[in-house]
Design a protein around this motif. Structure first.
Motif, PDB file in Angstrom:
ATOM      1  N   LEU A 125      21.918  24.123 -95.752  1.00 20.51           N
ATOM      2  CA  LEU A 125      20.614  24.668 -95.352  1.00 20.51           C
ATOM      3  C   LEU A 125      20.741  25.565 -94.126  1.00 20.51           C
ATOM      4  CD1 LEU A 125      18.260  21.599 -95.894  1.00 20.51           C
ATOM      5  CD2 LEU A 125      18.263  23.743 -97.187  1.00 20.51           C
ATOM      6  N   ILE A 126      21.570  25.144 -93.164  1.00 21.13           N
ATOM      7  CA  ILE A 126      21.727  25.960 -91.949  1.00 21.13           C
ATOM      8  C   ILE A 126      22.542  27.214 -92.256  1.00 21.13           C
ATOM      9  CG2 ILE A 126      22.882  26.005 -89.701  1.00 21.13           C
ATOM     10  CD1 ILE A 126      21.862  23.235 -89.195  1.00 21.13           C
ATOM     11  N   GLU A 127      23.563  27.092 -93.101  1.00 28.67           N
ATOM     12  CA  GLU A 127      24.359  28.268 -93.455  1.00 28.67           C
ATOM     13  C   GLU A 127      23.591  29.261 -94.312  1.00 28.67           C
ATOM     14  OE1 GLU A 127      27.845  26.710 -95.297  1.00 28.67           O
ATOM     15  OE2 GLU A 127      28.872  26.299 -93.393  1.00 28.67           O
ATOM     16  N   SER A 128      22.500  28.828 -94.943  1.00 28.09           N
ATOM     17  CA  SER A 128      21.674  29.749 -95.721  1.00 28.09           C
ATOM     18  C   SER A 128      20.936  30.740 -94.833  1.00 28.09           C
ATOM     19  CB  SER A 128      20.656  28.961 -96.563  1.00 28.09           C
ATOM     20  OG  SER A 128      19.666  28.371 -95.738  1.00 28.09           O
ATOM     21  N   GLY A 129      20.829  30.416 -93.520  1.00 27.81           N
ATOM     22  CA  GLY A 129      20.145  31.303 -92.591  1.00 27.81           C
ATOM     23  C   GLY A 129      18.642  31.068 -92.498  1.00 27.81           C
ATOM     24  N   ARG A 130      18.098  30.187 -93.316  1.00 25.45           N
ATOM     25  CA  ARG A 130      16.652  29.941 -93.308  1.00 25.45           C
ATOM     26  C   ARG A 130      16.257  28.906 -92.271  1.00 25.45           C
ATOM     27  NH1 ARG A 130      14.120  31.649 -98.035  1.00 25.45           N
ATOM     28  NH2 ARG A 130      12.615  29.928 -97.951  1.00 25.45           N
TER      29      ARG A 130
END
Length: 626
Positions: A125-130
């Motif tokens: 979720l954090i690596e998705s940038g959202r």
């Protein structure tokens, strides 16, 4: 069965029932493992009460099927319960990224989520940038510290992560282990967490004890090393950066052994080279029980030789450290320390000057001693006999020259070895065969040159029984002509004809060569042994006829198989390639394999003087042998 109507809005959907046969799992579900017993219990509940919470689905474009966004566990349990359909919320126009995020956030709400699945979900979720840590904490109802601690678990090696998922270690223990790099994690697993360890297992140990044991057994005090540690101050593998409180002046411990070893090796190698530049007459050495193979290999790669000695060189004097005044030192005490330091410096300079003078006079030999943890200067006394005849420096120079010569030989040897391996991988099938390559062929063919032809190829006034050396071969191929080429090639053929025997193809080539270059001699040899064979064949046929029953019809005698030989051509005047000559006139077949003879005479036919003697009766010894 499938309901007909549902909405197109992503976040406003109607619950409908979808046939299980039209549903398939997705690849972005963060849940990778499903407990079989729990699924069976859920299936029993579904049989009695049905599926209470709908699953989330999205249509698969171009088909009448659906992909699971969340609720795969309920879908699997419904299959076990042999249901035909399942309540579902349909999400149209849902992108892959949105579907993945929805699946992750939905799974994060579960009470039974595995720690590693939760950690991977947070990271995705954090690596998705959202999300960042703060916004994700609000979304899932967890603290920022909780999310960051869980995300660190993703740095665990797979073997330790598996132990966490199977509850063989706790999350707290795993959190302590993931502070360290892969090399330490691997050692911890192999020595203390692996299945079947007879002793020293850390399973069941609490987190604080594990942290203490790792720091004690798998980290190294940085203060023990002398290399530049400025970069270590901010390194995440420095235990100082893993602690809340650190004493002033404490350098910490290194938790990444590979980095520590590389820095230490580089430092010692550079120090050795620097000292060798200052003392060029010194020899590099290491004590046989205090070696540092990493530094020795590094120095060898740099072109330096390091000698292994059986006794320590005496230590060269080292410069004393200047005194540092402490807060509680009085002026008198500090003055005394300064005076002692000055006296020590005077002793140091005096002793150092004396040793350097002895080194110049050849009384001692300087050694740069490479140890495990440091590089120091030492010396050994030169024997009196070497000093008196002045051979000490001469011996050193000779030794250095011998080492230099050997180093050159090693370089050539390694070049040859690597070239031999690489040349087999190069595709040169389309390259034209050059004149140089042709000469190389003759160089190797010369190994078969007969002694009687040495003079014909230009070698005179030499021992004919001495084998050709490489220099002589190089001299011959430098002056090749048609005649010498023919001599060399034919001697090569003659040498290889020695491998001819009755059933191989070489015998046919041998006969063809003989018919070409010695037709009369070959015809005489062949006639001689064929005549012997015919006589013996006739006598054997007579014996067979006598032993055959009279009431059986007499079999037609088979014609004996004899070795066919190619007919001789007219001799050539010009010198040609024997390979081309053989290709121009095909060699006849080698004699076919006949019945194995029972006597040594049958295997190797020799001229028998008794063949022309009058034949005796059936009881004669010769007939019995035949």
């Amino acid at each position: 069965m499938e309901a007909a109507n549902h909405t197109n809005a992503n976040n406003a959907v109607n619950v409908t029932t979808i046939a299980l046969s039209l549903i398939q799992p997705s690849g972005f579900n963060p849940r990778k493992s499903f407990d079989e017993q729990a699924l069976t219990e859920l299936a029993d509940s579904i049989r009695q009460h049905g599926v209470i919470q709908p699953v989330g689905l999205r249509p698969i474009p171009g088909t009448d099927r659906y992909e699971i966004v969340f609720g795969e566990r309920r879908y699997r349990a419904s299959l076990i319960a042999e249901q035909t359909g399942i309540p579902a919320e349909i999400y149209d126009n849902l992108s892959d990224k949105e579907a993945e995020e929805m699946a992750i956030t939905e799974n994060l709400q579960r009470q039974d989520i595995a720690p590693m699945e939760e950690a991977s979900a947070f990271r995705r979720l954090i690596e998705s940038g959202r999300y960042d840590a703060q916004s994700l904490a609000v979304q899932v109802g967890k603290s920022v510290a909780y999310i960051r601690t869980r995300m660190k678990l993703t740095t665990l090696i797979p073997e330790i992560a598996s132990l966490l998922d199977t509850d063989d270690i706790t999350v707290s223990v795993a959190s302590e282990i993931c502070r360290y790099g892969e090399d330490i994690q691997r050692e911890v697993y192999e020595k203390h967490l692996k299945d079947g360890l007879p002793y020293n297992s850390w399973r069941g140990m609490n987190a604080s004890k594990v942290a203490q044991m790792i720091e004690r057994d798998f980290t190294t005090e940085l203060c023990r090393y002398s290399f530049d540690k400025s970069a270590c101050a901010s390194c995440p593998h420095n235990t100082c950066n893993l602690l809340l409180f650190v004493e002033e002046g404490y350098e910490g411990k290194c938790a990444k052994s590979s980095c520590l070893k590389e820095k230490h090796t580089a430092y010692l190698a550079e120090k050795a080279v620097s000292m060798l530049a200052e003392y060029p007459e010194a020899n590099l050495c290491q004590y046989q029980y205090d070696t540092n193979e990493a530094v020795a290999s590094r120095l060898a790669e740099m072109g330096y030789e390091i000698e292994t000695v059986s006794d320590y060189p005496k230590r060269f004097p080292t410069e004393p450290d200047a005194p540092q005044r402490e807060e509680d030192d009085t002026d008198e005490e500090y003055a005394d320390m300064v005076q002692d330091y000055q006296e020590e410096m005077q002793e140091y300079y005096t002793e150092r000057a004396e040793l350097l003078s002895k080194s110049e006079a050849g009384e001692i030999t300087l050694y740069i001693w490479v140890g495990r943890n440091d590089v120091t200067l030492g010396y050994k006394a030169v024997p009196v006999k070497q000093r008196e005849d002045g051979s000490a420096s001469t011996a050193i120079i000779a030794d250095l020259k011998a080492k230099d010569m050997r180093n050159k030989e090693i370089a050539v040897e390694h070049t040859i070895a690597d070239t031999k391996e690489q040349i087999k991988k190069v595709d040169i099938t389309e390259a034209k065969f050059s004149n140089e390559e042709d000469k190389m062929i003759y160089f190797f063919l010369l190994s078969s040159l007969r002694r009687e032809h040495y003079e014909a190829v230009g070698l005179t006034d030499r021992d004919p029984y001495k084998a050709l050396d490489d220099m002589e071969k190089m001299a011959i191929i430098a002056k090749l002509n048609a005649k010498t080429k023919a001599i060399i090639r034919r001697d090569f053929l003659i040498a290889n004809f020695q491998g001819a025997y009755r059933t191989n193809a070489i015998s046919g080539l041998l006969f063809a060569f003989a018919k070409k270059h010695m037709p009369d001699e070959f015809a005489a040899i062949e006639s001689q042994y064929n005549e012997i064979y015919e006589k013996r064949h006739k006598r054997l046929e007579e014996r067979i006829a006598q032993l055959r029953p009279t009431d059986l019809p007499e079999a037609e005698p088979e014609a004996p198989e004899t070795a066919e030989t190619p007919e001789a051509d007219e001799p050539e005047e010009a010198v040609t390639d024997p390979a081309e000559e053989i290709a121009a006139e095909p060699a006849d077949k080698a004699p076919e394999e006949t019945t194995e003879e029972t006597t040594e005479e049958a295997e190797v036919i020799q001229p028998d003087p008794a063949e022309d003697a009058p034949q005796g009766t059936d009881n004669d010894t010769e007939e019995a042998a035949a």
